[in-house]
Design an enzyme around this catalytic site. Structure first.
Site, PDB file in Angstrom:
ATOM      1  N   ARG A  15       0.703  -1.195   0.210  1.00  0.00           N
ATOM      2  CA  ARG A  15       0.099  -0.098  -0.019  1.00  0.00           C
ATOM      3  C   ARG A  15       0.930   1.373   0.020  1.00  0.00           C
ATOM      4  O   ARG A  15       2.140   1.139   0.203  1.00  0.00           O
ATOM      5  CB  ARG A  15      -0.729   0.203   1.238  1.00  0.00           C
ATOM      6  CG  ARG A  15      -1.885  -1.234   1.448  1.00  0.00           C
ATOM      7  CD  ARG A  15      -2.837  -1.099   2.397  1.00  0.00           C
ATOM      8  NE  ARG A  15      -1.963  -1.692   3.807  1.00  0.00           N
ATOM      9  CZ  ARG A  15      -2.362  -1.825   4.853  1.00  0.00           C
ATOM     10  NH1 ARG A  15      -3.791  -1.574   5.183  1.00  0.00           N
ATOM     11  NH2 ARG A  15      -1.638  -2.243   5.675  1.00  0.00           N
ATOM     12  N   LYS A  74       2.621   1.661   7.285  1.00  0.00           N
ATOM     13  CA  LYS A  74       3.054   1.035   8.434  1.00  0.00           C
ATOM     14  C   LYS A  74       3.993   1.746   9.326  1.00  0.00           C
ATOM     15  O   LYS A  74       4.701   2.540   8.904  1.00  0.00           O
ATOM     16  CB  LYS A  74       3.644  -0.447   7.829  1.00  0.00           C
ATOM     17  CG  LYS A  74       2.880  -1.422   7.007  1.00  0.00           C
ATOM     18  CD  LYS A  74       1.471  -1.758   7.833  1.00  0.00           C
ATOM     19  CE  LYS A  74       1.840  -3.127   8.725  1.00  0.00           C
ATOM     20  NZ  LYS A  74       0.620  -3.607   9.288  1.00  0.00           N
ATOM     21  N   TYR A  93      -0.190   3.926  10.599  1.00  0.00           N
ATOM     22  CA  TYR A  93      -0.262   2.916  11.552  1.00  0.00           C
ATOM     23  C   TYR A  93       0.816   2.769  12.326  1.00  0.00           C
ATOM     24  O   TYR A  93       2.011   2.567  12.056  1.00  0.00           O
ATOM     25  CB  TYR A  93      -0.727   1.552  11.028  1.00  0.00           C
ATOM     26  CG  TYR A  93      -2.204   1.594  10.422  1.00  0.00           C
ATOM     27  CD1 TYR A  93      -3.283   2.001  11.059  1.00  0.00           C
ATOM     28  CD2 TYR A  93      -2.372   1.331   8.975  1.00  0.00           C
ATOM     29  CE1 TYR A  93      -4.408   1.812  10.574  1.00  0.00           C
ATOM     30  CE2 TYR A  93      -3.628   1.092   8.418  1.00  0.00           C
ATOM     31  CZ  TYR A  93      -4.666   1.491   9.150  1.00  0.00           C
ATOM     32  OH  TYR A  93      -5.870   1.467   8.524  1.00  0.00           O
ATOM     33  N   HIS A  95       0.648   1.219  16.046  1.00  0.00           N
ATOM     34  CA  HIS A  95       0.575  -0.186  17.033  1.00  0.00           C
ATOM     35  C   HIS A  95       1.665  -0.327  17.934  1.00  0.00           C
ATOM     36  O   HIS A  95       2.504  -1.133  18.087  1.00  0.00           O
ATOM     37  CB  HIS A  95       0.244  -1.514  16.347  1.00  0.00           C
ATOM     38  CG  HIS A  95      -0.911  -1.555  15.228  1.00  0.00           C
ATOM     39  ND1 HIS A  95      -2.095  -1.687  16.015  1.00  0.00           N
ATOM     40  CD2 HIS A  95      -1.153  -1.248  14.080  1.00  0.00           C
ATOM     41  CE1 HIS A  95      -3.099  -1.367  14.989  1.00  0.00           C
ATOM     42  NE2 HIS A  95      -2.464  -1.298  13.945  1.00  0.00           N
ATOM     43  N   GLU A 117      -4.535   4.397  14.188  1.00  0.00           N
ATOM     44  CA  GLU A 117      -5.269   3.369  14.860  1.00  0.00           C
ATOM     45  C   GLU A 117      -6.002   3.881  16.124  1.00  0.00           C
ATOM     46  O   GLU A 117      -6.809   3.476  16.683  1.00  0.00           O
ATOM     47  CB  GLU A 117      -4.821   2.059  15.023  1.00  0.00           C
ATOM     48  CG  GLU A 117      -3.566   1.980  16.178  1.00  0.00           C
ATOM     49  CD  GLU A 117      -2.179   2.462  15.558  1.00  0.00           C
ATOM     50  OE1 GLU A 117      -2.187   2.845  14.375  1.00  0.00           O
ATOM     51  OE2 GLU A 117      -1.277   2.292  16.487  1.00  0.00           O
ATOM     52  N   ASP A 269      -5.772 -11.612  14.427  1.00  0.00           N
ATOM     53  CA  ASP A 269      -4.890 -10.336  14.771  1.00  0.00           C
ATOM     54  C   ASP A 269      -5.041 -10.095  16.436  1.00  0.00           C
ATOM     55  O   ASP A 269      -4.235  -9.444  16.943  1.00  0.00           O
ATOM     56  CB  ASP A 269      -4.870  -9.272  13.899  1.00  0.00           C
ATOM     57  CG  ASP A 269      -6.229  -8.667  13.926  1.00  0.00           C
ATOM     58  OD1 ASP A 269      -7.338  -9.179  14.159  1.00  0.00           O
ATOM     59  OD2 ASP A 269      -6.408  -7.309  13.846  1.00  0.00           O
ATOM     60  N   VAL A 297      -4.942 -15.336   8.043  1.00  0.00           N
ATOM     61  CA  VAL A 297      -4.022 -14.327   7.497  1.00  0.00           C
ATOM     62  C   VAL A 297      -4.207 -13.129   8.525  1.00  0.00           C
ATOM     63  O   VAL A 297      -5.445 -12.647   8.543  1.00  0.00           O
ATOM     64  CB  VAL A 297      -4.242 -14.072   6.091  1.00  0.00           C
ATOM     65  CG1 VAL A 297      -3.755 -12.833   5.601  1.00  0.00           C
ATOM     66  CG2 VAL A 297      -4.075 -15.277   5.269  1.00  0.00           C
TER      67      VAL A 297
HETATM   68  N1  LIG Z   1      -7.109 -10.264   9.734  1.00  0.00           N
HETATM   69  C1  LIG Z   1      -7.213  -9.141   9.286  1.00  0.00           C
HETATM   70  O1  LIG Z   1      -6.576  -8.926   8.162  1.00  0.00           O
HETATM   71  C2  LIG Z   1      -7.958  -8.221   9.912  1.00  0.00           C
HETATM   72  C3  LIG Z   1      -8.390  -6.825   9.170  1.00  0.00           C
HETATM   73  C4  LIG Z   1      -9.352  -5.878   9.769  1.00  0.00           C
HETATM   74  C5  LIG Z   1      -9.901  -6.334  11.166  1.00  0.00           C
HETATM   75  N2  LIG Z   1      -9.557  -7.429  11.561  1.00  0.00           N
HETATM   76  C6  LIG Z   1      -9.907  -7.823  13.180  1.00  0.00           C
HETATM   77  O2  LIG Z   1     -11.318  -8.198  12.791  1.00  0.00           O
HETATM   78  C7  LIG Z   1     -11.892  -8.030  14.092  1.00  0.00           C
HETATM   79  C8  LIG Z   1     -13.349  -7.648  14.161  1.00  0.00           C
HETATM   80  O3  LIG Z   1     -13.205  -6.113  13.580  1.00  0.00           O
HETATM   81  P1  LIG Z   1     -14.264  -5.121  13.670  1.00  0.00           P
HETATM   82  O4  LIG Z   1     -13.850  -4.055  12.981  1.00  0.00           O
HETATM   83  O5  LIG Z   1     -15.715  -5.928  12.916  1.00  0.00           O
HETATM   84  O6  LIG Z   1     -14.777  -4.886  15.208  1.00  0.00           O
HETATM   85  P2  LIG Z   1     -16.284  -4.307  15.531  1.00  0.00           P
HETATM   86  O7  LIG Z   1     -16.263  -3.859  16.868  1.00  0.00           O
HETATM   87  O8  LIG Z   1     -17.083  -3.691  14.476  1.00  0.00           O
HETATM   88  O9  LIG Z   1     -17.453  -5.691  15.650  1.00  0.00           O
HETATM   89  C9  LIG Z   1     -16.865  -6.892  16.694  1.00  0.00           C
HETATM   90  C10 LIG Z   1     -18.353  -7.326  16.942  1.00  0.00           C
HETATM   91  O10 LIG Z   1     -18.029  -8.563  17.898  1.00  0.00           O
HETATM   92  C11 LIG Z   1     -19.160  -8.712  18.797  1.00  0.00           C
HETATM   93  N3  LIG Z   1     -18.851  -9.828  19.684  1.00  0.00           N
HETATM   94  C12 LIG Z   1     -18.045  -9.675  20.955  1.00  0.00           C
HETATM   95  N4  LIG Z   1     -18.126 -10.798  21.386  1.00  0.00           N
HETATM   96  C13 LIG Z   1     -18.889 -11.342  20.801  1.00  0.00           C
HETATM   97  C14 LIG Z   1     -19.261 -12.899  20.904  1.00  0.00           C
HETATM   98  N5  LIG Z   1     -19.013 -13.612  22.155  1.00  0.00           N
HETATM   99  N6  LIG Z   1     -20.072 -13.556  19.977  1.00  0.00           N
HETATM  100  C15 LIG Z   1     -20.396 -12.898  19.149  1.00  0.00           C
HETATM  101  N7  LIG Z   1     -20.136 -11.595  18.805  1.00  0.00           N
HETATM  102  C16 LIG Z   1     -19.320 -11.023  19.573  1.00  0.00           C
HETATM  103  C17 LIG Z   1     -19.261  -7.169  19.079  1.00  0.00           C
HETATM  104  O11 LIG Z   1     -20.638  -7.149  19.627  1.00  0.00           O
HETATM  105  C18 LIG Z   1     -19.106  -6.557  17.683  1.00  0.00           C
HETATM  106  O12 LIG Z   1     -20.494  -6.342  17.153  1.00  0.00           O
HETATM  107  C19 LIG Z   1     -11.012  -7.386  15.063  1.00  0.00           C
HETATM  108  O13 LIG Z   1     -10.258  -8.376  15.912  1.00  0.00           O
HETATM  109  C20 LIG Z   1     -10.106  -6.715  14.013  1.00  0.00           C
HETATM  110  O14 LIG Z   1      -8.639  -6.419  14.651  1.00  0.00           O
HETATM  111  C21 LIG Z   1      -8.708  -8.193  11.113  1.00  0.00           C
END
Ligand SMILES: NC(=O)c1ccc[n+]([C@@H]2O[C@H](COP(=O)([O-])OP(=O)(O)OC[C@H]3O[C@@H](n4cnc5c(N)ncnc54)[C@H](O)[C@@H]3O)[C@@H](O)[C@H]2O)c1
Length: 370
Positions: A15, A74, A93, A95, A117, A269, A297
């Site tokens: 990016r 990054k 970002y 972190h 972030e 993550d 991933v």
């Molecule tokens: N792997 C990647 O490349 C990548 C990229 C972007 C985000 N993420 C990760 O994805 C995750 C979600 O991000 P988001 O922006 O959607 O967060 P968000 O806060 O918008 O949504 C999280 C949801 O999880 C729900 N939740 C909490 N406990 C729960 C449970 N026990 N059962 C069901 N639902 C539950 C919450 O109520 C909320 O609605 C984060 O950990 C974020 O870091 C990873």
């Protein structure tokens, strides 16, 4: 203001922190944009597109040396630490909780480090994380559908089905930004979609949004066990802010899932919510446990850097313009969202959560902003 954009050199990062459109906006506002040649290549932007938009190309040494504000994606890697300098704004970002040595390097250099972030709105939403969650959620379905292919280790399922053959079943745990984005993609593919959350208001919003195209289910261990064994594609999308992801799908349940089903745990993550998930890379995204394909991933947006660059810079550009137009001190004084983005300022850690994670006490921002 002179705004510098170096090429990202962290392994695998394609990016770039500014698009040609962003360069034009800055130039139109009277700023000078310096871009390292090739900075946009990974996202499909040529140097000519930047110069046509009013930016100037310059060697990386000059970009860092001349810019009053450096835009990155990054966090700086070790070989960039020597480039940091007093009074220069770094917007990226960071972190920092994960890289204490960088926090120390920023403090030592006197950099004004503002982290994407931790830019935070009054409603606690994180506008510079949301776009990457939108990308990851949609991608979770695209990648999951790919690995459901027989030759890729999956069950050999077409999620949409065809006339006479039922749709594939997609279960999404978590109805936040990632979960809703995943549901949009899964509904678009005409899959059979179930969405779970502990927050009923999130499910109400999903119910209104999808108007019967998605089954909403309260998230608890009983319901998760029932839906997981039916799933062709199970997507983990939960987040508890500031904490490790809760463990929702134990190994014993994974062992009861259908052979060739696919798990994409986007929350990997934050430790992931499926017991058998571990972080993987784009070079080797999947592995199997008991015949179930696992995709872990941790930086999914990196697979689609061009889309991710547009999505990220759409969100960052208004803050970039505010910083450049007003100057960093006035910008953070006038905008509490940006003020919450400040992590390190004139040698001090100024973000309470970041300082706490590093075992230090934060200096109030007011004490250092002049
Ligand atoms: N792997 C990647 O490349 C990548 C990229 C972007 C985000 N993420 C990760 O994805 C995750 C979600 O991000 P988001 O922006 O959607 O967060 P968000 O806060 O918008 O949504 C999280 C949801 O999880 C729900 N939740 C909490 N406990 C729960 C449970 N026990 N059962 C069901 N639902 C539950 C919450 O109520 C909320 O609605 C984060 O950990 C974020 O870091 C990873």
């Amino acid at each position: 203001m002179i705004v510098g954009v170096p090429r990202e050199i962290k392994l695998g990062e394609q990016r770039v922190a500014l698009t040609p459109a962003g360069a034009r906006s800055l130039a139109e506002a009277g700023h000078r944009v310096l871009i390292e040649p090739g900075a946009g290549a990974g996202s499909g932007f040529t140097d000519d597109e930047y110069t046509a938009a009013g930016a100037a190309l310059d060697a990386v040494d000059r970009v860092w040396a001349d810019a009053a504000m450096v835009l990155k994606v990054k966090e700086p890697v070790a070989e960039e630490y020597a480039r940091l300098r007093a009074g220069q704004v770094l917007f990226t970002y960071l972190h920092l909780a994960a890289v204490p040595e960088l926090a120390r390097a920023l403090a030592r250099a006197g950099t004004i480090a503002i982290a994407y972030e931790t830019v935070e709105r009054a409603d606690r939403s994180l506008p510079l994380l949301t776009p990457m969650s939108e990308v990851a959620g949609r991608l979770a379905v695209q990648e999951g559908a790919y690995y459901l292919g027989k030759a890729r280790g999956g069950r050999g399922i077409l999620l949409s089905g065809v006339p006479g053959v039922p749709r594939g079943n997609v279960v999404i745990i978590g109805a936040g930004t990632v979960g809703i984005s995943a549901a949009k993609s899964a509904v678009g593919l005409e899959a059979d979609v179930s969405l779970l959350d502990v927050n009923l208001d999130r499910l109400r919003a999903a119910d209104d949004l999808f108007r019967g195209r998605v089954v909403t289910i309260a998230s608890n261990s009983y319901n998760i066990a029932q839906v997981a064994v039916r799933a062709d594609l199970l997507i983990g999308a939960v987040l508890i802010a500031g904490a490790r992801a809760p463990l929702l799908v134990p190994r014993s349940l994974v062992e009861r899932m259908k052979p060739g089903s696919v798990i994409v745990d986007v929350a990997v993550d934050q430790g992931g919510s499926i017991e058998t998930i571990r972080p993987t890379t784009l070079l080797e995204p999947v592995y199997q446990v008991g015949g179930v394909v696992h995709y872990g991933v941790a930086n999914m947006p990196a697979l689609v850097p061009r889309t991710s660059t547009f999505a990220l810079t759409n969100a960052t550009l208004p803050y970039v313009l505010a910083l450049a137009n007003r100057g960093v001190a006035a910008a953070v004084r006038q905008d509490p969202e940006l003020a919450r983005g400040a992590n390190v300022w004139a040698g001090k850690l100024v973000h309470p959560a970041v300082a706490a994670a590093l075992g230090e006490t934060a200096t109030p921002l007011d004490a250092v902003v002049r």
